[in-house]
Design a protein around this motif. Sequence first.
Motif, mmCIF file in Angstrom:
data_model
loop_
_atom_site.group_PDB
_atom_site.id
_atom_site.type_symbol
_atom_site.label_atom_id
_atom_site.label_comp_id
_atom_site.label_asym_id
_atom_site.label_seq_id
_atom_site.Cartn_x
_atom_site.Cartn_y
_atom_site.Cartn_z
ATOM 1 N N UNK A 231 3.124 -6.882 19.546
ATOM 2 C CA UNK A 231 2.257 -5.738 19.236
ATOM 3 C C UNK A 231 2.482 -5.258 17.809
ATOM 4 N N UNK A 232 3.733 -5.261 17.388
ATOM 5 C CA UNK A 232 4.039 -4.838 16.025
ATOM 6 C C UNK A 232 3.523 -5.842 15.004
ATOM 7 N N UNK A 233 3.695 -7.127 15.288
ATOM 8 C CA UNK A 233 3.272 -8.166 14.344
ATOM 9 C C UNK A 233 1.754 -8.232 14.209
ATOM 10 N N UNK A 234 1.024 -7.899 15.286
ATOM 11 C CA UNK A 234 -0.416 -8.098 15.289
ATOM 12 C C UNK A 234 -1.202 -6.788 15.249
ATOM 13 N N UNK A 235 -0.527 -5.689 15.010
ATOM 14 C CA UNK A 235 -1.220 -4.394 14.957
ATOM 15 C C UNK A 235 -2.279 -4.397 13.861
ATOM 16 N N UNK A 236 -3.488 -4.014 14.197
ATOM 17 C CA UNK A 236 -4.575 -3.986 13.237
ATOM 18 C C UNK A 236 -5.196 -5.340 12.955
ATOM 19 N N UNK A 237 -4.649 -6.391 13.580
ATOM 20 C CA UNK A 237 -5.130 -7.756 13.325
ATOM 21 C C UNK A 237 -5.986 -8.261 14.474
ATOM 22 N N UNK A 238 -5.497 -8.109 15.713
ATOM 23 C CA UNK A 238 -6.197 -8.578 16.900
ATOM 24 C C UNK A 238 -6.118 -7.503 17.975
ATOM 25 N N UNK A 239 -6.921 -7.638 19.010
ATOM 26 C CA UNK A 239 -6.755 -6.815 20.211
ATOM 27 C C UNK A 239 -5.659 -7.454 21.050
ATOM 28 N N UNK A 240 -4.665 -6.678 21.400
ATOM 29 C CA UNK A 240 -3.485 -7.193 22.092
ATOM 30 C C UNK A 240 -3.295 -6.387 23.368
ATOM 31 N N UNK A 241 -3.378 -7.045 24.519
ATOM 32 C CA UNK A 241 -3.275 -6.319 25.775
ATOM 33 C C UNK A 241 -2.570 -7.162 26.825
ATOM 34 N N UNK A 242 -1.996 -6.534 27.846
ATOM 35 C CA UNK A 242 -1.339 -7.277 28.918
ATOM 36 C C UNK A 242 -2.360 -7.786 29.924
ATOM 37 N N UNK A 243 -1.989 -8.736 30.776
ATOM 38 C CA UNK A 243 -2.883 -9.165 31.856
ATOM 39 C C UNK A 243 -3.184 -7.999 32.785
#
Length: 349
Positions: free
Chosen positions: A77-89
């Motif tokens: 989440x920290x690495x991809x913040x603002x880059x992709x939508x990141x969510x759990x299953x």
Amino acid sequence: MPSVNPTNDAPCAARRWDGRHGASTLPARLPMTYVLPLRWHNDTGLAELTGYLRWLAGRVDVLVVDGSAPDLFARHAQAWRGLVRHLPPDPTDRGLNGKVIGVCTGVRAAEHEHVVIADDDVRYDDAGLTAVHRLLGRADLVRPQNYFDPLPWHAWWDTGRTLLNRALGADYPGTLAVRRSTFLAMGEYDPDVLFENLELIRTIRAHDGTEAAPAWLYVRRLPPAATHFRGQRVRQAYDDLAQPARLLTALAVLPALAAAVAARRPALLLGAAAGTVALAELGRRRAGGTRVFPPATALAAPVWLLERGVCGWLAVAQRLLFGGVRYGETRIRRAAHPTHTLQRRPRPH
């Protein structure tokens, strides 16, 4: 089953993600969602994947469905913040195959009709994304062709399987693309099977969907670690339990080999090996495959076939003795459902 003929859409050479350069000139952004189901146990490849996601995010919407442990999820989440939508299953989904749950979560959350589903080792380029988008304009499912780059020994070995599949029909890649409306209308697909890509293909067929399997649509794939490759041999052979003709062929390899040795007929063995190489070479040459499959890869076909002959028996033993093959912390019994079984299932309203 309905199909489309995509041969007029063969892409020209284009920029690709190779980890060495970024996007100096961005192409037009495509109205498409890229769904990446993820479940990592370590972050060895995080930097490389983040670079690819950064490249990808300039071209399509990217959605990572991350089933990794909480500490890894937080790091992602920290690495991809603002880059992709990141969510759990989706926690309300239940099933033995976590990848299917990730895919279903991602497709439901997608904001576009055209959706690419890809494993974490798949690396599209501009031409591949554009071709998939165009093909989804007239097909419900697109089935590209993967190739390994780089090509260590175990990727060379597994390419023998790819070439035989190409010669006899179509390969099973680590990426598919679907129309979101079709996917939701069919009620998604079964999360309790091992061979999830085949299950998705067959489910779309069972609901009268159209499929495009362009042999010319090459999408790069990173090779797995050699240890991971070795650990997957029986599990991949278990997939053949959903394809009886392939399973019977695999199970016949060792008896045929034993018979030839007992009869002291080495010419039979040499002839069979040569015929297998020739068949693989047909697959290598099909649809310009010589661009991505080096000549020596056809020589891997007899090696792979012998391996599948051994692992096919081990897979059958797993089914009979243990009720299924190991998948993570559980066992899965069914490889995939036959299409006629899926056709008889009640359709969602």
